[in-house]
Write an enzyme that holds these catalytic residues in place. Structure first.
Site, PDB file in Angstrom:
ATOM      1  CE  LYS A 115      14.891   5.366  -5.045  1.00 49.65           C
ATOM      2  NZ  LYS A 115      14.248   5.276  -6.382  1.00 49.65           N
TER       3      LYS A 115
ATOM      4  CD  GLU B 132       1.505  -1.204   0.237  1.00 44.79           C
ATOM      5  OE1 GLU B 132       1.784  -2.646  -0.104  1.00 44.79           O
ATOM      6  OE2 GLU B 132       1.049  -0.225  -0.372  1.00 44.79           O
TER       7      GLU B 132
ATOM      8  N   GLY C 265       7.575  -0.957  -1.893  1.00 43.66           N
ATOM      9  CA  GLY C 265       8.407  -1.494  -2.343  1.00 43.66           C
ATOM     10  C   GLY C 265       8.367  -3.185  -2.230  1.00 43.66           C
TER      11      GLY C 265
ATOM     12  CD  GLU D 296       4.337  -9.130  -4.195  1.00 46.93           C
ATOM     13  OE1 GLU D 296       5.162  -9.218  -3.419  1.00 46.93           O
ATOM     14  OE2 GLU D 296       3.192  -8.705  -3.807  1.00 46.93           O
TER      15      GLU D 296
ATOM     16  CB  CYS E 106       0.667  -4.773  -2.339  1.00 44.99           C
ATOM     17  SG  CYS E 106       3.451  -4.352  -3.237  1.00 44.99           S
TER      18      CYS E 106
HETATM   19  C1  SIN Z   1       0.296  -1.615  -4.039  1.00 38.76           C
HETATM   20  O1  SIN Z   1      -0.129  -2.080  -4.743  1.00 38.76           O
HETATM   21  O2  SIN Z   1       1.380  -1.009  -3.549  1.00 38.76           O
HETATM   22  C2  SIN Z   1      -1.256  -0.442  -4.467  1.00 38.76           C
HETATM   23  C3  SIN Z   1      -2.316  -1.447  -5.215  1.00 38.76           C
HETATM   24  C4  SIN Z   1      -3.259  -0.168  -4.354  1.00 38.76           C
HETATM   25  O3  SIN Z   1      -3.396   1.106  -4.156  1.00 38.76           O
HETATM   26  O4  SIN Z   1      -4.645  -0.219  -4.931  1.00 38.76           O
END
Ligand code: SIN
Length: 486
Positions: A180, A256, A234, A388, A290
């Site tokens: 998805k 993650e 996410g 964040e 992230c």
């Molecule tokens: C992410 O922001 O989830 C992945 C970043 C990355 O793989 O460099």
């Protein structure tokens, strides 16, 4: 769109080896974040379509798991080569639906494809063990087997690479998948599906359920007893919800989730490199990753020097349309993302933060362009310390001692990426060991690579993606105890 390979622009869901509309016939628009123009109408699938995709994946699993590792590897390799061959088109689709600069989008396509190449190779190395038996007539062995049907829920910030990073190890292990993609960026996912057909994956091995009804499709995935594994990238909030939903069917789960990365500059750091590393770690993808540097901590004696050089470098970051040559920071993904960043900056200003550059929308080109921003005199009571940011805003904090900065860096529920610059080798070891994070960049702001295990601790999730560890989450270990060997 000016695609060489026009077949890459697909707008229907991909189920059981064919593109098809949603059972309801519903569609939803996909737009370019830079100018809001409509790129396509895409199938808006629901629970019924998701169930059809899961059934197709279950049927295909019986076939795919029996392919030899070499045969699976060859099909994966063909998929990899097609991604490289079509990189220019894939990057164009990615930039148009996501906004990141074209050069960065090309980098993401190569990064994403590298997971497919790597796991094509790893498919042949799913080794078991022979263990000395606990009794003289016993022989013990372990074998590794695919978990079964995998559901993958992927984000908009890396619309291509976050799919391949999950799907390639799953397929290499012998699993089949139902994906998805984010409702904001389904076109990159569907382009990968088109190439998967060309690469020769049997029908049902890869399925893509496009939808604007994430809760309905997510629930259909997590409630299904056929789905044996969920992999999600996410927000921490949604990750916790999905984890709870997976409890009833006791699925294997990889998460993650969010981050709040510290970026520490010690007084003995190479200042030019620290500035370049901070710019790279902060402004990639307009700050929407992230692992972006979220809190920059600089030791008091070098604070002024760092912030002066850093501000000069940030002012050079060209903001604009990702399709225009020279752009290095594109638009943010949507209006609510910009509003959230505006609120964070305004909170910092109210509490004594000094905006040295940026701090507002650009005022021209697109309402989603937010200027690369530096906030000096950042303090712990500001939202930038706990939240964040997910945007191009760099708060810079001051610290005196190693102990103080370690305490501040670890004072967060997140534990994904962290970074620091310094030269004292004993301190490098102490700090690397003390940081409560899954990943540590030492004298570098760029840590993402296929060959290393990507993942976090604490509320940033669990499971590792990429590297020799990346396949473990898609495999079950079975132990065989042979008795009566007299
Ligand atoms: C992410 O922001 O989830 C992945 C970043 C990355 O793989 O460099």
């Amino acid at each position: 769109m000016q695609l060489k390979n026009k077949n890459l622009l697909q707008t229907q869901a991909y189920i059981d080896g064919a593109f098809s509309s949603a059972a309801s016939g519903a569609t939803f628009p996909v737009t370019n974040p830079y100018d809001g123009s409509k790129l396509a109408e895409v199938a808006d699938c629901g629970a019924e379509d998701t169930e059809r995709a899961i059934q197709a994946a279950a049927k295909a699993f019986k076939v795919w798991r029996k392919f030899s590792a070499g045969k699976r590897a060859r099909i994966l390799k063909a998929w990899y080569l097609l991604q490289i061959e079509n990189a220019a088109d894939l990057a164009q689709i990615l930039t148009l639906e996501q906004g990141k600069p074209l050069g960065e989008a090309k980098g993401e396509i190569r990064y994403g494809a590298s997971f497919v190449e790597w796991f094509a190779e790893e498919a042949r190395r799913i080794y078991g063990d022979v263990i000395p038996g606990h009794q003289s007539d016993k022989r013990i062995m372990t074998i590794k087997q695919p978990v079964g049907v995998v559901a993958a829920i992927t984000p908009w910030n890396f619309p291509s690479a976050m799919i391949t990073r999950k799907v390639a190890p799953a397929l290499a292990a012998g699993c089949t998948v139902v994906i998805k993609p984010s409702e904001l960026t389904p076109l990159s996912a569907l382009a990968l599906a088109e190439l998967a057909t060309q690469a020769g994956f049997p029908p049902g091995v890869i399925n893509i359920v496009t939808t604007n009804k994430a809760p309905e499709v997510g629930t259909a995935m997590t409630a299904s007893p056929i789905v044996r594994k969920l992999s999600f990238t996410g927000s921490t909030m949604v990750g916790k919800l999905l984890l709870g939903q997976c409890a009833a069917t006791v699925k294997k789960v990889s998460l993650e989730l969010g981050g709040n990365a510290p970026f520490i500059v010690f007084d003995d750091a190479d200042m030019d490199k620290a500035v370049a590393g901070a710019v790279a770690a902060k402004y990639r993808n307009a700050g929407q990753t992230c692992i972006c540097a979220n809190r920059i901590f600089v030791q008091s004696s070098v604070y002024d020097d760092f912030i002066t050089r850093f501000t000069v470098a940030v002012k050079e970051q060209q903001l604009g349309d990702g399709m225009t040559a020279g752009t290095v920071v594109g638009p943010m993904i949507e209006e609510k993302a910009v509003c959230s960043v505006e609120a964070i900056v305004s909170d910092a200003k109210d509490k004594g933060g000094l905006v040295l550059t940026g701090g507002k929308r650009s005022g021209s080109g697109s309402s989603l362009l937010f200027e690369p921003t530096v906030v000096a005199n950042a303090t712990r009571d500001m939202k930038v310390f706990t939240t964040e940011i997910f945007g191009p805003v760099a708060p810079v904090f001051r610290f005196e001692t190693e102990e103080e900065v370690i305490e501040m860096a670890n004072d967060t529920e997140y534990g994904l990426a962290s970074y620091f610059y310094g030269r004292d080798y004993a301190r490098i070891w102490r700090v690397a060991e003390a940081l409560e994070y899954g990943m540590v960049g030492i004298n570098t702001g760029m840590i993402s690579t296929t060959v290393a295990p990507f993942g976090g601790v604490k509320h940033s999730g669990f499971g590792r993606e990429g590297s020799k560890y990346g396949m473990d989450d898609y495999l079950e270990i079975k132990y065989l105890c042979w008795g009566g060997v007299e």
